[in-house]
Scaffold this motif. Sequence first.
Motif: not given
Length: 265
Positions: A223-228, A230-241
Amino acid sequence: MYSMIISLAVGILIGLLTSRDLGVTWGIVCGVGAFLISQVIIMLILRKKINRIQLGMQQTMQAAQARIARQVQNFQQRPVGSPKMMQQKLESMQNDALHEALRMTTAFDPFYRWNWMLAKQINTMKMQLYFQLKDYAAVDKLLPKCLLFDARSLAIKLVRMYKKEDPKLDTFYRKKCRRFKGEDGAFLSCVYAWIKLRQDDSAKALAALVEAKKNSDNAVLLTNYENLVNGRNKHFSNVGFGDNWYALYLEEPKVRPQKVQQRMY
């Protein structure tokens, strides 16, 4: 180290006695065999004693977790005081348990001269306990004396390098963290990527995820890869860990988990 000295002495003694009676060849064979056997016996005895101490520490932490769970349950059933006061009490209980675990590590001291790796192993355990206590001065002092072989220890090292603005952070990640695969590889790459995004270096953040994605199908990583990408850096999140992420104290959870760390090394 005492174990090596004793094993060498046994091996030499057996070798000399055997050489006298059966010849040099048998003396060498028996001497080496006696050395190896004595090493195994000493290590088994040490392991039993060390495991007993570790078990005691684990039981202490489990008992503390049970007390905290009961306290949370009592508060939910009969709220006394504000949630903030309850939070402070739970943190105090957890910190008491961590301090007790640190005191218990002194039981390992007599064994350091028997096993040259033990001191580094216990330093790693102590470093993680101090990190939970947010005693970062103690963490930084212990880190050079630790075995940084597990994902949690490496993640803590990354965090401390980030907080101290260490210019060697990228080099450390490449040398020590990129080799991990699966869940550990995904976690370390996402921790590193989070740091690089805070340092306004999205290119290195994405590169780390691209590399990790070759050896892991972790959902948070993908998910983080897809966000980055596609330029959606603000959607990067590690909450899932979950707790693994929040235990690094880089972000505060909406509802702070009240668990006492039980993982022992």
